[in-house]
Scaffold this active site. Structure first.
Site, short mmCIF file in Angstrom:
data_model
loop_
_atom_site.label_atom_id
_atom_site.label_comp_id
_atom_site.label_asym_id
_atom_site.label_seq_id
_atom_site.Cartn_x
_atom_site.Cartn_y
_atom_site.Cartn_z
N ASP A 127 0.85 -1.19 0.00
CA ASP A 127 0.00 0.00 0.00
C ASP A 127 0.88 1.24 0.00
O ASP A 127 1.80 1.35 0.83
CB ASP A 127 -0.92 0.00 1.23
CG ASP A 127 -2.03 1.03 1.11
OD1 ASP A 127 -2.50 1.25 -0.02
OD2 ASP A 127 -2.43 1.59 2.14
N HIS A 134 -3.61 14.21 0.68
CA HIS A 134 -3.81 13.37 1.86
C HIS A 134 -2.63 13.48 2.82
O HIS A 134 -2.81 13.68 4.03
CB HIS A 134 -4.01 11.92 1.42
CG HIS A 134 -4.06 10.95 2.57
ND1 HIS A 134 -5.08 10.93 3.48
CD2 HIS A 134 -3.20 9.96 2.94
CE1 HIS A 134 -4.86 9.97 4.37
NE2 HIS A 134 -3.72 9.37 4.06
N GLU A 200 -10.18 4.17 4.02
CA GLU A 200 -9.28 4.82 3.07
C GLU A 200 -9.74 4.46 1.67
O GLU A 200 -9.71 3.28 1.28
CB GLU A 200 -7.83 4.39 3.30
CG GLU A 200 -7.25 4.94 4.59
CD GLU A 200 -5.76 4.75 4.73
OE1 GLU A 200 -5.17 5.43 5.58
OE2 GLU A 200 -5.18 3.94 3.97
N GLU A 202 -9.23 4.06 -2.04
CA GLU A 202 -8.02 3.88 -2.83
C GLU A 202 -8.34 3.20 -4.15
O GLU A 202 -9.44 2.70 -4.37
CB GLU A 202 -7.00 3.04 -2.05
CG GLU A 202 -6.71 3.57 -0.65
CD GLU A 202 -5.52 2.90 -0.01
OE1 GLU A 202 -4.74 2.24 -0.73
OE2 GLU A 202 -5.36 3.03 1.23
N ASP A 234 -8.97 0.42 2.31
CA ASP A 234 -7.95 -0.07 3.24
C ASP A 234 -8.33 0.39 4.65
O ASP A 234 -7.88 1.43 5.13
CB ASP A 234 -6.57 0.47 2.84
CG ASP A 234 -5.46 -0.25 3.58
OD1 ASP A 234 -5.58 -1.45 3.82
OD2 ASP A 234 -4.45 0.41 3.91
N ARG A 238 -7.12 3.84 13.58
CA ARG A 238 -6.20 4.96 13.78
C ARG A 238 -5.58 4.96 15.17
O ARG A 238 -4.42 5.38 15.33
CB ARG A 238 -6.94 6.28 13.53
CG ARG A 238 -7.49 6.47 12.13
CD ARG A 238 -6.42 6.45 11.07
NE ARG A 238 -6.97 6.74 9.75
CZ ARG A 238 -6.28 6.64 8.62
NH1 ARG A 238 -5.02 6.27 8.64
NH2 ARG A 238 -6.86 6.91 7.46
N GLN A 241 -2.95 2.22 15.19
CA GLN A 241 -1.87 2.68 14.31
C GLN A 241 -1.01 3.74 14.98
O GLN A 241 0.23 3.72 14.88
CB GLN A 241 -2.48 3.23 13.01
CG GLN A 241 -1.46 3.72 12.00
CD GLN A 241 -2.13 4.32 10.76
OE1 GLN A 241 -3.35 4.37 10.66
NE2 GLN A 241 -1.32 4.81 9.84
N LYS A 254 -3.55 -1.81 10.37
CA LYS A 254 -3.90 -1.90 8.95
C LYS A 254 -4.21 -3.33 8.49
O LYS A 254 -4.96 -3.53 7.54
CB LYS A 254 -2.73 -1.38 8.10
CG LYS A 254 -2.45 0.10 8.24
CD LYS A 254 -3.45 0.90 7.44
CE LYS A 254 -3.00 2.35 7.31
NZ LYS A 254 -3.91 3.12 6.46
N THR A 258 -8.55 -5.51 4.23
CA THR A 258 -8.50 -4.60 3.08
C THR A 258 -9.51 -5.12 2.07
O THR A 258 -9.39 -6.26 1.61
CB THR A 258 -7.10 -4.56 2.45
OG1 THR A 258 -6.15 -4.11 3.41
CG2 THR A 258 -7.08 -3.64 1.24
N GLU A 358 -9.48 12.79 7.86
CA GLU A 358 -9.40 14.09 7.18
C GLU A 358 -10.76 14.78 7.16
O GLU A 358 -10.86 15.98 7.42
CB GLU A 358 -8.91 13.91 5.75
CG GLU A 358 -7.52 13.36 5.58
CD GLU A 358 -7.26 13.01 4.12
OE1 GLU A 358 -6.81 13.91 3.38
OE2 GLU A 358 -7.53 11.86 3.73
#
Length: 415
Positions: A127, A134, A200, A202, A234, A238, A241, A254, A258, A358
């Site tokens: 990834d 971002h 996420e 992607e 994905d 948080r 992480q 993570k 996915t 975000e």
């Protein structure tokens, strides 16, 4: 690259993302029949295994049934670009020349009647972190008094090696992960379900043709190795992480899941979606230079039916070809089924941000959904869907389907 658009005898709904110019690949079952490789046109699905067993793919590749009357794309993908082109040309002919209608039409099955699976066996999963918007947003959130981008960000495509065994098909429920987390106000870390579960949005790239160990893949060889494109979510914990990623980067936050869309859109269907990449300053090192392009793919993210973001893939700083070149420049080999994703796609506008961290600015600006509820991060029962569309020849729309996942409560110990 404006090319004539062939007429098809297959009914295509207005504004469909699956015209004859698309013809993506997937894997599906229908009734009691075993899984076969399939393609989609309009709202119909046809088994390439059935086409092969009926002799309708003769002359494209040797023994086509051995590649299509099975439940994975990997053997076909390994054949390489000439085989991909021959089969695509033949499928287009079957769906556009009326002389084939009587043989092909009985093999069409309504999309609603099939069950779709993960279309390929994932070898390795990488990834990337290739959206400047971002990366800048996260830098401003976590380093408000420092530089938004790390010093290396504009010199190389940043990425991490993920876990192929937890790449799952669209529709798979997402179990809330548990792990260690430590908020800045906590004296010690604690263990439990993530409370800052994120998405996420992607775009992913599926490798077909392998490469030998020790030989880097050049930017110009991208289309020789990459078979097609999917959509990716994905999922990211948080809080897990944030506690684990220093000094070695993403791991358990993570690797729990996915999700990928069920259709692999071939690169050949995206010729008209090619766009020039953003200007890169400083000039990349020579191995990252050469003919390269981005793709004009418009993504849409919905949360419980409310559209919360429309990220534009066209603005990604590092292109898919540069990502592939960087991934192999140390001599790492490619295997059929290798899969790499772009990293979160975000644009310059607030409504173009491809993650909740975000969109809610790390939880300080909650999202308001159509049902009157608000979200900072995901709660159990939430359903996230990511869709995408790209321009095709003569106004055609190239769709990718959806990648969907619903959050389930964390497993209890021993479950």
């Amino acid at each position: 690259m404006n090319q004539p658009s062939p007429a098809t005898w297959v009914p295509i709904p207005p504004l469909s993302g699956f015209p004859v110019e698309n013809l993506p690949y997937g894997v599906a079952t229908h009734g009691e029949r075993p899984a076969h490789v399939v393609t989609r046109i309009g709202d119909s699905v046809v088994s390439l295994g059935a086409l092969a067993l009926n002799g309708l793919l003769d002359g494209t590749i040797e023994e086509p049934a051995a590649y299509f009357a099975i439940g994975t794309l990997n053997p076909f993908m390994a054949l390489g670009a000439p085989a991909w082109a021959a089969v695509r040309e033949r499928l287009t002919e079957l769906f556009t020349e009326t002389r084939h209608r009587s043989a092909v039409e009985p093999l069409l099955v309504p999309l609603a009647d099939v069950v779709l699976y993960l279309p390929f066996q994932v070898a390795d999963y990488v990834d990337f972190y290739s959206s400047e918007d971002h990366a800048t947003n996260l830098g401003r959130i976590f380093r408000p008094d420092g530089e938004a981008l790390m010093p290396n960000w504009k010199h190389l495509p940043i990425g991490y090696h993920g876990r192929s065994g937890t790449v799952v098909p669209s529709g798979t429920p997402i179990l809330r992960p548990s792990g260690q987390r430590k908020a800045p106000t906590d004296e010690e870390p604690r263990f439990g379900p993530s409370v800052r579960l994120d998405i996420e949005a992607e775009v992913g790239f599926v490798v077909g043709t392998p490469s030998p160990l020790g030989r880097p893949v050049r930017v110009e060889e991208f289309a020789d190795h990459v078979f097609g494109v999917t959509l990716v979510n994905d999922w990211s914990a948080r809080d897990i992480q944030a506690w684990e990623y220093v000094p070695l980067g993403p791991f358990l936050g993570k690797s729990f899941a996915t999700s990928v869309s069920p259709w692999v859109v071939p690169l050949a269907a995206l010729q008209d979606a090619r766009v020039a990449p953003p200007y890169q300053d400083p000039v990349p090192l020579p191995y990252l230079q050469g003919e390269t392009w981005g793709y004009d793919i418009a993504l849409e993210v919905t949360l419980n039916g409310t559209t919360v973001s429309r990220p534009p893939f066209a603005g990604l700083y590092w292109t898919p070809a540069q990502q592939l070149a960087h991934m192999t420049v140390n001599g790492a080999s490619l295997r059929t089924g290798d899969f790499y994703a772009s990293g979160t796609v975000s644009g310059p506008l607030p409504e173009q941000r491809g993650s909740l961290i975000e969109l809610t600015w790390n939880g300080t600006e909650p999202l308001h959904l159509a049902d009157g509820s608000t979200r900072t991060f995901l709660v159990d029962g939430d359903t996230v869907a990511i869709s995408g569309v790209a321009p095709g020849p003569n106004g055609a729309r190239i769709g990718f389907g959806e990648v969907v996942g619903t959050i389930q409560s964390a497993a209890r110990p021993g479950q």
